[in-house]
Write a protein that holds these residues in place. Structure first.
Motif, PDB file in Angstrom:
ATOM      1  N   PHE A 582       0.856  -1.181   0.000  1.00 19.43           N
ATOM      2  CA  PHE A 582       0.000   0.000   0.000  1.00 19.43           C
ATOM      3  C   PHE A 582       0.895   1.235   0.000  1.00 19.43           C
ATOM      4  N   ILE A 583       0.666   2.130  -0.942  1.00 20.44           N
ATOM      5  CA  ILE A 583       1.465   3.351  -1.063  1.00 20.44           C
ATOM      6  C   ILE A 583       0.577   4.547  -0.731  1.00 20.44           C
ATOM      7  N   TYR A 584       0.994   5.316   0.281  1.00 22.78           N
ATOM      8  CA  TYR A 584       0.269   6.499   0.739  1.00 22.78           C
ATOM      9  C   TYR A 584       1.041   7.758   0.367  1.00 22.78           C
ATOM     10  N   SER A 585       0.279   8.815   0.137  1.00 20.15           N
ATOM     11  CA  SER A 585       0.855  10.119  -0.168  1.00 20.15           C
ATOM     12  C   SER A 585       0.474  11.099   0.937  1.00 20.15           C
ATOM     13  N   GLY A 586       1.447  11.939   1.346  1.00 19.31           N
ATOM     14  CA  GLY A 586       1.189  12.911   2.404  1.00 19.31           C
ATOM     15  C   GLY A 586       1.961  14.194   2.199  1.00 19.31           C
ATOM     16  N   SER A 587       1.471  15.240   2.796  1.00 14.17           N
ATOM     17  CA  SER A 587       2.130  16.538   2.729  1.00 14.17           C
ATOM     18  C   SER A 587       3.153  16.646   3.851  1.00 14.17           C
ATOM     19  N   LYS A 588       4.294  17.247   3.540  1.00 16.87           N
ATOM     20  CA  LYS A 588       5.316  17.409   4.568  1.00 16.87           C
ATOM     21  C   LYS A 588       4.882  18.397   5.644  1.00 16.87           C
ATOM     22  N   SER A 589       3.971  19.278   5.296  1.00 21.61           N
ATOM     23  CA  SER A 589       3.493  20.247   6.285  1.00 21.61           C
ATOM     24  C   SER A 589       2.389  19.666   7.167  1.00 21.61           C
ATOM     25  N   SER A 590       1.785  18.505   6.750  1.00 20.30           N
ATOM     26  CA  SER A 590       0.726  17.870   7.545  1.00 20.30           C
ATOM     27  C   SER A 590       1.043  16.389   7.701  1.00 20.30           C
ATOM     28  N   PRO A 591       1.968  16.034   8.568  1.00 21.67           N
ATOM     29  CA  PRO A 591       2.363  14.629   8.699  1.00 21.67           C
ATOM     30  C   PRO A 591       1.306  13.741   9.337  1.00 21.67           C
ATOM     31  N   ASP A 592       0.197  14.314   9.788  1.00 21.03           N
ATOM     32  CA  ASP A 592      -0.863  13.512  10.392  1.00 21.03           C
ATOM     33  C   ASP A 592      -1.933  13.103   9.395  1.00 21.03           C
ATOM     34  N   THR A 593      -1.798  13.477   8.124  1.00 26.39           N
ATOM     35  CA  THR A 593      -2.782  13.163   7.094  1.00 26.39           C
ATOM     36  C   THR A 593      -2.124  12.384   5.964  1.00 26.39           C
ATOM     37  N   TRP A 594      -2.698  11.206   5.661  1.00 24.38           N
ATOM     38  CA  TRP A 594      -2.149  10.345   4.612  1.00 24.38           C
ATOM     39  C   TRP A 594      -3.283   9.823   3.752  1.00 24.38           C
ATOM     40  N   ASP A 595      -3.095   9.894   2.425  1.00 23.77           N
ATOM     41  CA  ASP A 595      -4.097   9.439   1.458  1.00 23.77           C
ATOM     42  C   ASP A 595      -3.547   8.253   0.682  1.00 23.77           C
ATOM     43  N   LEU A 596      -4.394   7.222   0.506  1.00 22.70           N
ATOM     44  CA  LEU A 596      -3.974   6.043  -0.238  1.00 22.70           C
ATOM     45  C   LEU A 596      -3.834   6.386  -1.717  1.00 22.70           C
ATOM     46  N   ALA A 597      -2.636   6.187  -2.267  1.00 23.97           N
ATOM     47  CA  ALA A 597      -2.371   6.519  -3.664  1.00 23.97           C
ATOM     48  C   ALA A 597      -2.589   5.321  -4.582  1.00 23.97           C
ATOM     49  N   CYS A 598      -2.093   4.147  -4.204  1.00 25.58           N
ATOM     50  CA  CYS A 598      -2.274   2.964  -5.042  1.00 25.58           C
ATOM     51  C   CYS A 598      -1.956   1.717  -4.217  1.00 25.58           C
ATOM     52  N   VAL A 599      -2.334   0.567  -4.767  1.00 26.76           N
ATOM     53  CA  VAL A 599      -2.068  -0.723  -4.140  1.00 26.76           C
ATOM     54  C   VAL A 599      -1.394  -1.623  -5.165  1.00 26.76           C
ATOM     55  N   VAL A 600      -0.269  -2.180  -4.805  1.00 27.74           N
ATOM     56  CA  VAL A 600       0.448  -3.120  -5.669  1.00 27.74           C
ATOM     57  C   VAL A 600       0.012  -4.526  -5.288  1.00 27.74           C
ATOM     58  N   GLY A 601      -0.308  -5.346  -6.312  1.00 31.37           N
ATOM     59  CA  GLY A 601      -0.822  -6.692  -6.076  1.00 31.37           C
ATOM     60  C   GLY A 601       0.103  -7.539  -5.245  1.00 31.37           C
TER      61      GLY A 601
END
Length: 618
Positions: A582-601
């Motif tokens: 599972f690969i998540y994307s997050g902002s360096k200014s908001s380390p408490d928020t992470w969004d799922l970007a993609c899933v590798v099989g």
């Protein structure tokens, strides 16, 4: 298994430890044992049928050929063809009976037990007749006769494969060719010679002499277990013979049509390679040009991107360590220095030899520096030893035959070793990274060493009660983060005389498998069997560091890694016990928020043990 000539009946050949080839045929939907072919002196390990080609069927040679390979190092060829019964006369019947009696007596003399083990190989000349019954056509009979004995391997035969009979340009049909591999590290291509033995028999298939057309591989015995198997491949660049061995790599040879004559020229080309056991640890070089990995196959391997006309292709460039213990940890200490850890309780430090510098320089791999004249040329392992010794043998450097191409699998295992420059001792139990397996607080410590001197730096780091599973330095080396089977993580801060405890937490409900720092050092993450990944931030004013975010999953999290994309965003990769990423994307200014970007099989092999991420710009 295949079909009999001019029939849809199935024939099955089975080899076993009884040294015989047992032939089964399907008669009226039932398999029955039809014949037993003796002759081999050890286990039968390989069988291969060669069916008649379309060109054969247009002519008179409608014959099925069975090749059998044995642990005794020999290959036997058996011809299977339809039995044609001529109209017999009384004189012919009596003559045939007398001939069979003479053959039986001759074979009995060959198998005389008084000759002992050195009496020679048994050659069976008897014709075996098998019958197949059909409801519509009645009974059909076939004969199985011994045709040739191929001797060339010095050890047991492991696989056999016939080349496909493809018509070349000009309707030229290549001769039948048999590929064989052996534990003596050789691959042989067999084909019949132009010399034909005259036969008084009325059979259309007169026996021929089979010769060794090509021999590939290594000379001098069973190095690294030899070849396990071999196959044919047909490519746009020519036919290829490929073999694989116990070391986890392949070797392949390609035929190139010669300008003059009908003989093909064969040359070795690069093939895929890789670990043959679970990978326990890996790491990027300081500048990201190379990836190093270690595993339970007791090898250390270095991989790099080789420039190609359209893109860069990653290949194995060196095998700097071929050890006698399972390797469980590795880390780069500099651009050309790394340390590895094995089950022997010793940390070994290696430095790149001149041959490796020359190889990557000739391949155009990034990050190459000038070769230092004081650098040893190569390394070798003494008999019954575990330490790679430096050598100044100039012949080990890259020559004209290897310049500009990556090392083949045989060269990786023999000529790409790195010399060992230091050993670091300390732990009393088996080492994992810089910690050790432990069942008590006394042994669940972390020992820190100074890289320039390889001497202990400060006192051992105490606090854990069970095995430390992962250790991570912050990017500026200010903190050391450790996680353990005791479900806690602990942080240590650097002072003048070593590292001292600064924080700990026991929020995870199960064992913590992995931990990692962001490249900025402002946050770190822990992955646990309780199916969560927690994001944390250091706090210099308190011993209670806050958890900024918790990511929940359906399976246990076993590996994690951060990667910085740009000045604003970064990625977090999470590997699960099922092999999914599972690969998540997050902002360096908001380390408490992470969004799922993609899933590798999910991976075919299951659990991800270790993971690292590197961003490249091409």
């Amino acid at each position: 298994m295949t079909t009999l000539p001019q029939s849809r009946a199935i024939i099955l050949a089975v080899g076993g430890t009884d040294r015989n080839v047992n032939v089964w045929t399907r008669s009226e939907n039932l398999f029955v044992r039809s014949a037993t072919l003796p002759g081999h002196e050890d286990w039968v390990r390989a069988l291969a049928f060669r069916s008649p080609s379309s060109s054969d069927r247009a002519g008179n040679d409608d014959m099925l050929v069975l090749a059998s390979g044995s642990q005794d190092g020999t290959i036997r060829l058996w011809n299977i063809e339809l039995l044609v019964k001529p109209v017999p006369s009384t004189h012919q019947v009596n003559g045939s009976s007398s001939t069979d009696e003479l053959l039986d007596a001759f074979e009995a003399s060959l198998a005389d037990p008084t000759e002992g083990e050195e009496g020679g190989r048994q050659i069976t000349l008897k014709r075996h007749v098998i019958s197949v019954k059909f409801q519509d056509t009645g009974v059909q009979q076939y004969t199985i006769t011994f045709d040739a004995l191929l001797i060339g391997h010095e050890a047991g035969v492991t696989s056999l494969s016939w080349a496909s009979q493809q018509t070349n340009t000009g309707n030229h049909l290549p001769p039948p060719t048999l590929l064989s591999t052996s534990t003596d590290s050789s691959l042989i291509l067999w084909s019949p010679s132009d010399t034909i033995i005259t036969s008084s028999s009325n059979s259309s298939a007169a026996p021929s002499i089979w010769i060794n057309r090509q021999r590939f591989g290594d000379v001098g015995g069973q190095r690294l277990g030899g070849f396990v198997g071999g196959i044919w491949a047909h490519t746009s660049q020519g036919d290829e013979a490929m073999a694989w061995g116990w070391s986890g790599g392949w070797r392949r040879w390609r035929s190139v049509r010669a300008d003059r004559g009908n003989e093909d020229e064969w040359r070795e080309v690069g093939a895929i390679s890789g670990h043959r056991g679970p990978v326990k640890d890996l790491g990027w070089s300081p500048a990201g040009e190379y990836l190093i990995s270690v595993g339970l196959d007791q090898t250390t391997r270095i991989h790099g991107a080789i420039p190609c006309p359209s893109r860069k292709v990653w290949h194995e460039l060196a095998r700097p360590q071929v050890h006698g213990y399972d390797l469980v940890g590795v880390v780069w200490l500099g651009p050309w220095t790394f340390a590895s850890v094995a089950d022997e309780k010793v940390v070994r430090v290696f430095e790149a030899p001149g041959s490796f510098i020359e190889t990557v320089n000739s391949l155009g791999v990034g990050g190459v520096v000038e070769n230092d004249r004081d650098r040893p040329a190569a390394a070798s392992v003494p008999p019954l030893g575990l330490s790679n010794k430096a050598t100044s043998d100039a012949s080990s450097l890259v020559d004209s035959t290897t310049r500009g191409r990556r090392p083949f699998d045989g060269e990786l295992a023999a000529t790409t070793l790195w010399p060992e420059v230091e050993k670091v001792f300390g732990h009393g139990y088996e080492l994992i990274a810089t910690a050790c397996r432990a069942t008590s607080p006394q042994h669940a410590v972390v020992r820190v060493y100074s890289a320039p001197t390889y001497q202990p730096f400060g006192s051992p780091l105490e606090g854990h009660t069970l095995t430390v599973t992962r250790i991570a330095f912050s990017p500026d080396d200010k903190y050391i983060l450790t996680v353990s089977r005791d479900r806690t993580w602990r942080a240590f801060v650097k002072e003048d005389n070593g590292y001292v405890p600064v924080a700990m937490d026991k929020s995870h409900a199960r064992i913590i498998w992995d931990c990692t720092w962001s490249s900025e050092g402002d946050i770190f993450a822990t992955a646990s069997r309780d199916k969560t990944v927690k994001i944390w931030a250091p706090n210099a004013t308190s011993d209670r560091w806050p958890a900024l975010a918790t990511l929940k999953f359906k399976e246990a999290a076993t590996a994690i890694a951060f990667c910085s994309l740009d000045d604003l965003r970064r990625l977090l990769a999470v590997g699960l016990e099922t092999g999914e990423i599972f690969i998540y994307s997050g902002s360096k200014s908001s380390p408490d928020t992470w969004d799922l970007a993609c899933v590798v099989g999910r991976s075919e092999d299951g659990t991800l043990k270790v993971m690292t991420v590197q961003v490249g710009v091409d």
